[in-house]
Structure formats: structure tokens, C-alpha cells
Motif scaffolding. Structure first.
Motif, PDB file in Angstrom:
ATOM      1  N   GLN A  28      18.985   3.435 -22.060  1.00  0.00           N
ATOM      2  CA  GLN A  28      17.927   2.692 -21.377  1.00  0.00           C
ATOM      3  C   GLN A  28      17.739   3.191 -19.941  1.00  0.00           C
ATOM      4  N   ALA A  31      15.905   6.447 -20.158  1.00  0.00           N
ATOM      5  CA  ALA A  31      14.505   6.193 -20.530  1.00  0.00           C
ATOM      6  C   ALA A  31      13.720   5.707 -19.321  1.00  0.00           C
ATOM      7  N   GLN A  98       9.275   2.156 -26.705  1.00  0.00           N
ATOM      8  CA  GLN A  98       9.906   1.877 -28.001  1.00  0.00           C
ATOM      9  C   GLN A  98      11.392   2.197 -27.962  1.00  0.00           C
ATOM     10  N   LEU A  99      11.748   3.273 -27.275  1.00  0.00           N
ATOM     11  CA  LEU A  99      13.157   3.632 -27.134  1.00  0.00           C
ATOM     12  C   LEU A  99      13.909   2.552 -26.349  1.00  0.00           C
ATOM     13  N   TRP A 100      13.298   2.058 -25.275  1.00  0.00           N
ATOM     14  CA  TRP A 100      13.893   0.990 -24.468  1.00  0.00           C
ATOM     15  C   TRP A 100      14.152  -0.248 -25.330  1.00  0.00           C
ATOM     16  N   CYS A 119      10.898  -0.681 -34.058  1.00  0.00           N
ATOM     17  CA  CYS A 119      10.891   0.179 -32.863  1.00  0.00           C
ATOM     18  C   CYS A 119      11.262   1.614 -33.221  1.00  0.00           C
ATOM     19  N   LEU A 120      12.256   1.777 -34.096  1.00  0.00           N
ATOM     20  CA  LEU A 120      12.654   3.118 -34.514  1.00  0.00           C
ATOM     21  C   LEU A 120      11.511   3.809 -35.249  1.00  0.00           C
ATOM     22  N   PHE A 123       8.845   4.678 -32.679  1.00  0.00           N
ATOM     23  CA  PHE A 123       9.352   5.787 -31.861  1.00  0.00           C
ATOM     24  C   PHE A 123       9.157   7.106 -32.611  1.00  0.00           C
TER      25      PHE A 123
END
Length: 195
Positions: A28, A31, A98-100, A119-120, A123
Motif C-alpha cells: 500500500q 502504491a 484497486q491494488l490499494w 479488486c484482483l 486490477f
């Protein structure tokens, strides 16, 4: 073995949760740093496009794109560059968001939660989109930079590098992983219903 995997997917052990939490915090933080760099790209293109070369941006096939402007970069050229770059930057920011969120779920220990899986998946799809858009944006940048040149001196530089191939391959791997994890979560949920 299958029961251990199910147990890990639903409730990680305290040691695993701690390690996963630390890793998630690092991801995070990175990111966030990447988002700050991306947010600086458009102002830098308008104010100091040479500074982007230090970040490894603005090159195509080993050639400095800024060299395509024969009379130097005009304000209009800088605005065109920012307009072309806005879409890939937006994609990059959406990807980082999305990574966060994904690693926020991992930090909570919710590895197979519906939000984490969504989210994955997003992403991975955004990464595919970025892999497609990046070479197109580089080509459009060459036109944006050289547009003010006299007729016959404008350029369209189309380049696909091994980095573009690696990004596409990596993004498709993430799409596959997202599908496998979604299916694993579905099977785990079905198995929990039988126990």
C-alpha cells in the motif's frame, strides 16, 4: 492438505496474518508513492517535460520523443502531450486504487473475500488495458510532439518493446490468477456448506 488450505483462506493463523499484514502495508505504501509520481506526470509535461526523461518516460525505441519537436516544444505541444498522457495516467491511478483496496483486504486477513476477489479481477483487467494503451499512447505522443513541425517533418513513432510484451504477459497471468482464486473461493464456499 485441502482442509488446511480452506482454514487458511477463511481464517489465517496469527503468524500468517502478521506477515501478510506487514507485506500489505508495504504494498500500500508503494502504491501510494506510485500514485504521487503519476499525479506529477501531467504538471511536469506542461511545466518541465525534460524532467520526465529522468523518470524514464518520453522515450520510444531509444529515441527521446522531445527531440521530434524541431523548433522546441510549444505550449500547444505540451497541452497535446498532457491530453494524450491523461488516459494512461488515469488507467494507472485506477489500477493503483484497486491494488490499494486489494491489499487493504489482505491486511484485514480477508484473502478470499468478495471485495478482494473483485479488486484482483479489476486490477488484472486494468493491467491488460494499460498494456494495450501504453504503446498506442507512445505513438500518439510522437504525433503530439511533432505536430508543429513543417509538413514532411512530422513523425509517427510506433514501437513495441519487450517491456510491452512482458506487461501483456504479466497482465494475462493476473487475469488467470484472479479467475483461479474466484473459482477456489466458490469451491471452498460449497465445501463449507457440506460440512
Amino acid at each position: 492438505m485441502h482442509i488446511e488450505i480452506l482454514a487458511l483462506s477463511r481464517q489465517p493463523t496469527p503468524a500468517l496474518a502478521l506477515r501478510l499484514g506487514r507485506l500489505a502495508a508495504w504494498v500500500q505504501a508503494l502504491a501510494l508513492l506510485a500514485a504521487l509520481v503519476l499525479l506529477a506526470v501531467l504538471p511536469l509535461q506542461l511545466l518541465a517535460p525534460d524532467a520526465l526523461l529522468a523518470l524514464g518516460m518520453g522515450e520510444a525505441t531509444g529515441q527521446n520523443l522531445l527531440d521530434l519537436a524541431e523548433g522546441g516544444l510549444t505550449t500547444a505541444a505540451r497541452l497535446r502531450m498532457a491530453a494524450v498522457t491523461a488516459f494512461p495516467v488515469g488507467l494507472g491511478l485506477a489500477l493503483l486504487w484497486q491494488l490499494w483496496r486489494l491489499f487493504g483486504e489482505y491486511r484485514r486477513g480477508a484473502v478470499f473475500s468478495p471485495l478482494a476477489l473483485a479488486c484482483l479481477r479489476r486490477f488484472a483487467l486494468l493491467l491488460v488495458a494499460l498494456a494495450v494503451v501504453q504503446p498506442l499512447a507512445q505513438a500518439a505522443l510522437s504525433v503530439a510532439v511533432s505536430w508543429d513541425n513543417p509538413p514532411g517533418h512530422r513523425a509517427l513513432v510506433v514501437a513495441i518493446s519487450s517491456n510491452d510484451y512482458a506487461l501483456m504477459l504479466g497482465s494475462l497471468v493476473f487475469v488467470a490468477i484472479a479467475r483461479v482464486m474466484t473459482e477456489a473461493a466458490r469451491v471452498a464456499e460449497e465445501n463449507e456448506g457440506f460440512v
